[in-house]
Write a protein that holds these residues in place. Sequence first.
Motif, PDB file in Angstrom:
ATOM      1  N   ILE A  71       5.251   1.184 -11.660  1.00 38.85           N
ATOM      2  CA  ILE A  71       3.890   1.022 -11.149  1.00 38.85           C
ATOM      3  C   ILE A  71       3.791  -0.360 -10.528  1.00 38.85           C
ATOM      4  CG2 ILE A  71       1.438   0.902 -11.738  1.00 38.85           C
ATOM      5  CD1 ILE A  71       1.944   2.898 -13.959  1.00 38.85           C
ATOM      6  N   TYR A  72       3.465  -0.397  -9.255  1.00 41.93           N
ATOM      7  CA  TYR A  72       3.410  -1.656  -8.521  1.00 41.93           C
ATOM      8  C   TYR A  72       2.201  -1.641  -7.599  1.00 41.93           C
ATOM      9  CZ  TYR A  72       5.024   0.800  -4.340  1.00 41.93           C
ATOM     10  OH  TYR A  72       5.102   1.633  -3.261  1.00 41.93           O
ATOM     11  N   THR A  73       1.992  -2.726  -6.859  1.00 40.04           N
ATOM     12  CA  THR A  73       0.879  -2.793  -5.905  1.00 40.04           C
ATOM     13  C   THR A  73       1.423  -2.729  -4.492  1.00 40.04           C
ATOM     14  OG1 THR A  73      -0.406  -4.148  -7.448  1.00 40.04           O
ATOM     15  CG2 THR A  73      -1.134  -4.102  -5.161  1.00 40.04           C
ATOM     16  N   HIS A  74       1.023  -1.678  -3.785  1.00 38.93           N
ATOM     17  CA  HIS A  74       1.468  -1.486  -2.396  1.00 38.93           C
ATOM     18  C   HIS A  74       0.608  -2.341  -1.464  1.00 38.93           C
ATOM     19  CE1 HIS A  74       2.673   0.275   1.351  1.00 38.93           C
ATOM     20  NE2 HIS A  74       1.494   0.848   1.565  1.00 38.93           N
ATOM     21  N   TYR A  75       1.266  -3.114  -0.625  1.00 37.37           N
ATOM     22  CA  TYR A  75       0.574  -3.986   0.327  1.00 37.37           C
ATOM     23  C   TYR A  75       0.234  -3.189   1.585  1.00 37.37           C
ATOM     24  CZ  TYR A  75      -0.215  -7.864   3.588  1.00 37.37           C
ATOM     25  OH  TYR A  75      -0.752  -8.723   4.522  1.00 37.37           O
ATOM     26  N   VAL A  76      -1.064  -3.015   1.846  1.00 33.26           N
ATOM     27  CA  VAL A  76      -1.523  -2.311   3.042  1.00 33.26           C
ATOM     28  C   VAL A  76      -1.801  -3.306   4.161  1.00 33.26           C
ATOM     29  CG1 VAL A  76      -3.256  -0.745   4.009  1.00 33.26           C
ATOM     30  CG2 VAL A  76      -2.501  -0.463   1.633  1.00 33.26           C
ATOM     31  N   ASN A  77      -2.661  -4.280   3.867  1.00 31.82           N
ATOM     32  CA  ASN A  77      -2.934  -5.382   4.790  1.00 31.82           C
ATOM     33  C   ASN A  77      -3.440  -6.562   3.971  1.00 31.82           C
ATOM     34  OD1 ASN A  77      -5.829  -4.980   4.409  1.00 31.82           O
ATOM     35  ND2 ASN A  77      -5.636  -3.245   5.832  1.00 31.82           N
ATOM     36  N   SER A  78      -3.900  -7.614   4.639  1.00 31.17           N
ATOM     37  CA  SER A  78      -4.232  -8.859   3.940  1.00 31.17           C
ATOM     38  C   SER A  78      -5.438  -8.740   3.013  1.00 31.17           C
ATOM     39  CB  SER A  78      -4.484  -9.978   4.958  1.00 31.17           C
ATOM     40  OG  SER A  78      -5.549  -9.626   5.825  1.00 31.17           O
ATOM     41  N   ILE A  79      -6.205  -7.649   3.128  1.00 28.47           N
ATOM     42  CA  ILE A  79      -7.366  -7.493   2.245  1.00 28.47           C
ATOM     43  C   ILE A  79      -7.359  -6.164   1.484  1.00 28.47           C
ATOM     44  CG2 ILE A  79      -8.869  -9.013   3.580  1.00 28.47           C
ATOM     45  CD1 ILE A  79     -10.088  -6.525   4.872  1.00 28.47           C
ATOM     46  N   LYS A  80      -6.305  -5.380   1.642  1.00 26.06           N
ATOM     47  CA  LYS A  80      -6.246  -4.092   0.948  1.00 26.06           C
ATOM     48  C   LYS A  80      -4.907  -3.930   0.245  1.00 26.06           C
ATOM     49  CE  LYS A  80      -6.933   0.892   1.564  1.00 26.06           C
ATOM     50  NZ  LYS A  80      -7.199   1.988   2.523  1.00 26.06           N
ATOM     51  N   PHE A  81      -4.957  -3.681  -1.070  1.00 26.77           N
ATOM     52  CA  PHE A  81      -3.758  -3.516  -1.886  1.00 26.77           C
ATOM     53  C   PHE A  81      -4.008  -2.343  -2.831  1.00 26.77           C
ATOM     54  CE2 PHE A  81      -5.647  -7.764  -1.892  1.00 26.77           C
ATOM     55  CZ  PHE A  81      -4.983  -8.323  -0.810  1.00 26.77           C
TER      56      PHE A  81
END
Length: 280
Positions: A167-177
Amino acid sequence: MAQNLNKTKRRINSVNSTKKITKAMELVATVKLKRFKNIMLSNELYSNEIVSLINVLFSKSNEDAEVYLNEKEADKTLYIVINSNLGLCASYNNDIYHFVDKNVDKKSSIIMPIGIKGDTYYKRNGYVVNNDFVSINEKISYSDIEQLGIFIHKEFIDGKYKAIKLIYTHYVNSIKFVPELFDVFPIKKPISNVDIGYSPIFDPNIKTLIEELIPIYVTSILYQKIIESQVSEQASRRTAMENANDNADELINELTIEFNKARQAAITQEINEVVAGQAK
């Protein structure tokens, strides 16, 4: 009146001092974000190629890959969960906590936290925790992550866990994770054969190649996801500190207006007192 002026002035000084700290933290987070993002992007191509090669091998073999494609008969599932070591990163950790609480069964799972914040939370909330690698993301080293990869590879092959998930945090853009779940073991077999335009020649053989490449595959995946979580953490912290700076500026403006009004009122009162005294 003088007491109120001094109180307002102390509040302004206090907010200014806090702003210096949050501004410094914003700059540090910005530098770290740029560094980890460069690492993530440069490693992404390598990681994708490893995944592609594993898919080619698995699409050409059923028997040799079977040990990695099926769940074991164990009762427990191991969840590797990536959190941060530090706070002040907005909802980064809370989003992971909520995701884990929603998707992980405490009775049939063991949590392997990466990050001190996660270790504290999961112990406090009744999860079974294995914290052997809790500090692996303090100073991210490929060799340390390789040791984690070797460990979970052996644990799965030995049948200690039914499955191993990340389980990790996917980086979408600079304000969305976005928190996401990735199946490390068993490995998902390609839906269909990978079409590479020609029949590949495997040397020495598929079984040997799979055995040699699986540890590299696992380490590459772990490294990529840990780095991506770091990018998300630093982006979240930078945004939080930027908002804190904006709030500090707004509060300083309000306090400055309040201070000026109070000072003007004090001066007006003193003038009135002088005029009244002369009139007498």
